[in-house]
Design an enzyme around this catalytic site. Structure first.
Site, PDB file in Angstrom:
ATOM      1  N   LYS A   1    -113.297  42.219  -1.286  1.00  0.00           N
ATOM      2  CA  LYS A   1    -114.226  42.044  -0.868  1.00  0.00           C
ATOM      3  C   LYS A   1    -115.077  43.349  -0.256  1.00  0.00           C
ATOM      4  O   LYS A   1    -115.974  43.034   0.179  1.00  0.00           O
ATOM      5  CB  LYS A   1    -114.138  40.844   0.390  1.00  0.00           C
ATOM      6  CG  LYS A   1    -113.528  39.445   0.398  1.00  0.00           C
ATOM      7  CD  LYS A   1    -113.793  39.077   1.521  1.00  0.00           C
ATOM      8  CE  LYS A   1    -113.416  37.018   1.898  1.00  0.00           C
ATOM      9  NZ  LYS A   1    -113.764  36.396   2.509  1.00  0.00           N
TER      10      LYS A   1
ATOM     11  N   LYS B   1    -111.024  32.934  -9.413  1.00  0.00           N
ATOM     12  CA  LYS B   1    -110.384  31.843  -8.921  1.00  0.00           C
ATOM     13  C   LYS B   1    -112.085  30.768  -9.013  1.00  0.00           C
ATOM     14  O   LYS B   1    -113.179  31.447  -8.554  1.00  0.00           O
ATOM     15  CB  LYS B   1    -109.954  31.807  -7.618  1.00  0.00           C
ATOM     16  CG  LYS B   1    -110.401  32.049  -6.097  1.00  0.00           C
ATOM     17  CD  LYS B   1    -109.915  32.556  -5.109  1.00  0.00           C
ATOM     18  CE  LYS B   1    -110.460  32.416  -3.819  1.00  0.00           C
ATOM     19  NZ  LYS B   1    -110.717  32.634  -2.565  1.00  0.00           N
TER      20      LYS B   1
ATOM     21  N   LYS C   1    -116.521  29.627  -3.946  1.00  0.00           N
ATOM     22  CA  LYS C   1    -118.092  28.900  -3.820  1.00  0.00           C
ATOM     23  C   LYS C   1    -118.856  30.578  -3.439  1.00  0.00           C
ATOM     24  O   LYS C   1    -119.957  30.732  -3.756  1.00  0.00           O
ATOM     25  CB  LYS C   1    -118.454  28.636  -1.830  1.00  0.00           C
ATOM     26  CG  LYS C   1    -117.169  29.548  -1.251  1.00  0.00           C
ATOM     27  CD  LYS C   1    -117.204  28.149   0.198  1.00  0.00           C
ATOM     28  CE  LYS C   1    -116.462  28.527   1.099  1.00  0.00           C
ATOM     29  NZ  LYS C   1    -115.772  27.957   1.877  1.00  0.00           N
TER      30      LYS C   1
HETATM   31  P1  AMP Z   1    -112.052  30.000   2.093  1.00  0.00           P
HETATM   32  O1  AMP Z   1    -113.064  28.378   1.382  1.00  0.00           O
HETATM   33  O2  AMP Z   1    -111.510  30.909   1.572  1.00  0.00           O
HETATM   34  O3  AMP Z   1    -111.731  29.204   3.447  1.00  0.00           O
HETATM   35  O4  AMP Z   1    -110.621  29.307   1.748  1.00  0.00           O
HETATM   36  C1  AMP Z   1    -109.968  27.974   2.299  1.00  0.00           C
HETATM   37  C2  AMP Z   1    -108.373  26.935   1.252  1.00  0.00           C
HETATM   38  O5  AMP Z   1    -109.210  26.922   0.103  1.00  0.00           O
HETATM   39  C3  AMP Z   1    -107.361  28.337   1.389  1.00  0.00           C
HETATM   40  O6  AMP Z   1    -106.462  27.439   2.353  1.00  0.00           O
HETATM   41  C4  AMP Z   1    -107.703  28.910   0.346  1.00  0.00           C
HETATM   42  O7  AMP Z   1    -106.207  28.720  -0.651  1.00  0.00           O
HETATM   43  C5  AMP Z   1    -108.017  27.318  -0.700  1.00  0.00           C
HETATM   44  N1  AMP Z   1    -109.007  27.497  -1.710  1.00  0.00           N
HETATM   45  C6  AMP Z   1    -110.597  28.298  -2.019  1.00  0.00           C
HETATM   46  N2  AMP Z   1    -109.994  28.661  -3.134  1.00  0.00           N
HETATM   47  C7  AMP Z   1    -109.709  27.877  -3.661  1.00  0.00           C
HETATM   48  C8  AMP Z   1    -108.871  27.562  -5.308  1.00  0.00           C
HETATM   49  N3  AMP Z   1    -109.967  27.791  -6.342  1.00  0.00           N
HETATM   50  N4  AMP Z   1    -107.619  27.104  -5.724  1.00  0.00           N
HETATM   51  C9  AMP Z   1    -106.661  26.396  -4.907  1.00  0.00           C
HETATM   52  N5  AMP Z   1    -107.599  26.735  -3.828  1.00  0.00           N
HETATM   53  C10 AMP Z   1    -108.488  27.156  -3.125  1.00  0.00           C
END
Ligand code: AMP
Ligand code: TRP
Length: 332
Positions: free
Chosen positions: A113, A194, A197
């Site tokens: 980031k 990965k 969003k």
């Molecule tokens: P975040 O959107 O970064 O707050 O992520 C929220 C949750 O979703 C966390 O547990 C991440 O590990 C999971 N997560 C986000 N993106 C992925 C992805 N591409 N594949 C698997 N898990 C994800």
């Protein structure tokens, strides 16, 4: 397994994707039946990068409604906003003071980031200390997350151990709870990244609120590896393996079954079936989401969740402060 304390969180920044759903939310739902679960929208984490106030408000309510839409039952799991439970900020500060610069510098999420930015917020750097506080406040045993959060969980475990060693057994050392298939859902346009969003190309991710037609279009345009066999081999065939993980989690079929079912068939047929599987999982979620947003129920759910969460979190903060030698305010 006996009843365990479970906690997890998602940032209210941008739209949630199929990666969030498969990597984390499916397990949130599965765990709520047997365990004591706390799921929060981590708005204090979201502001570690600039947020437009109206967007933060809208996204926070949207993520809360999605929690219910994917199947979380507010009567079972506490659903709440991190900023509604003051103990997060308080223990977050304490965990910041226990963290070392060197260990925070090693966090890959921070490095990603911060890369290429002239001004990097201090909150982005101390983000993992706040995340550790989130988890430790609830004496959490299991933390359902995707693979990318493993390193933050390791730091949380270290901080819990460090606290207990210095001040006496107070905190529970948590464990990550990561899905066997789909722990890291990749971008549809580049299987080395990965699904996220924050990717500027919307074709690279499936948002949970994408229309069925958009989902079909995005999957039909997803990049595929050379060759035509449907085999699970993330090293050699990362793109088709990613679609197989998605299909497996959306249908309940194992990777082996999928491989057998599609033997001798090309990518075209497989992609069509993947798209239909995703649509049939997301359509009911989208209907429920629209109902919840229209009902205005979300505010009551968040208030109730925050009350339940605060009761637990306040107790831990008191124990932590007492162990550290803070003079506690007299109880009435
Ligand atoms: P975040 O959107 O970064 O707050 O992520 C929220 C949750 O979703 C966390 O547990 C991440 O590990 C999971 N997560 C986000 N993106 C992925 C992805 N591409 N594949 C698997 N898990 C994800
Ligand atoms: N850092 C997590 C992410 O980016 C979000 C998060 C904040 C979290 N606090 C948490 C996840 C506590 C699990 C437990 O995905």
């Amino acid at each position: 397994m006996s009843k365990q304390r479970v906690l997890s969180g998602i940032q209210p920044s941008g739209k949630l994707t199929l990666g969030n759903y498969i990597g984390a939310m499916i397990n949130y739902v599965a765990l709520q039946h047997e365990h004591d679960c706390y799921y929060m929208i981590v708005d204090l984490h979201a502001i570690t990068v600039p947020q437009e106030p109206a967007a933060l408000r809208e996204q926070s309510e949207a993520v809360a409604a999605l929690f219910v839409a994917v199947g979380l039952d507010p009567a079972k799991a506490a659903i709440f906003l991190q900023s509604h439970v003051r103990a997060h900020a308080e223990l977050g500060w304490i965990m910041t003071t226990l963290s070392y610069m060197g260990e925070l510098e090693r966090m890959t999420q921070f490095k990603d980031k911060a890369a290429g930015k002239d001004a990097v917020g201090a909150g982005l750097f101390t983000y993992p200390a706040l995340m550790a506080a989130d988890i430790l406040l609830y004496k959490t045993k299991l933390v359902p997350v995707g693979e990318d959060q493993k390193q933050h969980l390791e730091l949380t475990r270290d901080l819990a151990g460090r606290f207990n060693h210095r001040f006496g057994e107070t905190l529970v050392v948590p464990e990550p709870f990561i899905p066997k298939v789909g722990a890291r859902i990749m971008s549809l346009d580049d299987a080395t990244k990965k699904m996220s969003k924050s990717n500027p190309n919307p074709g690279s991710y499936i948002a949970l609120l994408d229309s069925p037609d958009d989902i079909r279009k995005k999957i039909s345009r997803a990049k595929t590896d050379l060759g035509r066999e449907i085999v699970f081999d993330p090293a050699e065939k990362p793109e088709i393996s990613n679609l197989m993980s998605i299909f497996s989690q959306c249908t309940g079929k194992s990777l082996d079954e999928i491989q057998k079912d599609y033997e001798g068939q090309g990518y075209g047929t497989f992609k069509k079936d993947v798209a239909e599987a995703v649509v049939s999982v997301l359509e009911p979620i989208q209907r429920k989401y629209a109902d919840i947003r229209a009902s205005g129920e979300i505010h009551r759910i968040l208030k109730d969740g925050a009350e339940r969460a605060s009761a637990v979190a306040e107790t831990t903060v008191r124990e932590v402060k007492e162990a550290m030698g803070f003079v506690l305010p007299a109880r009435d």
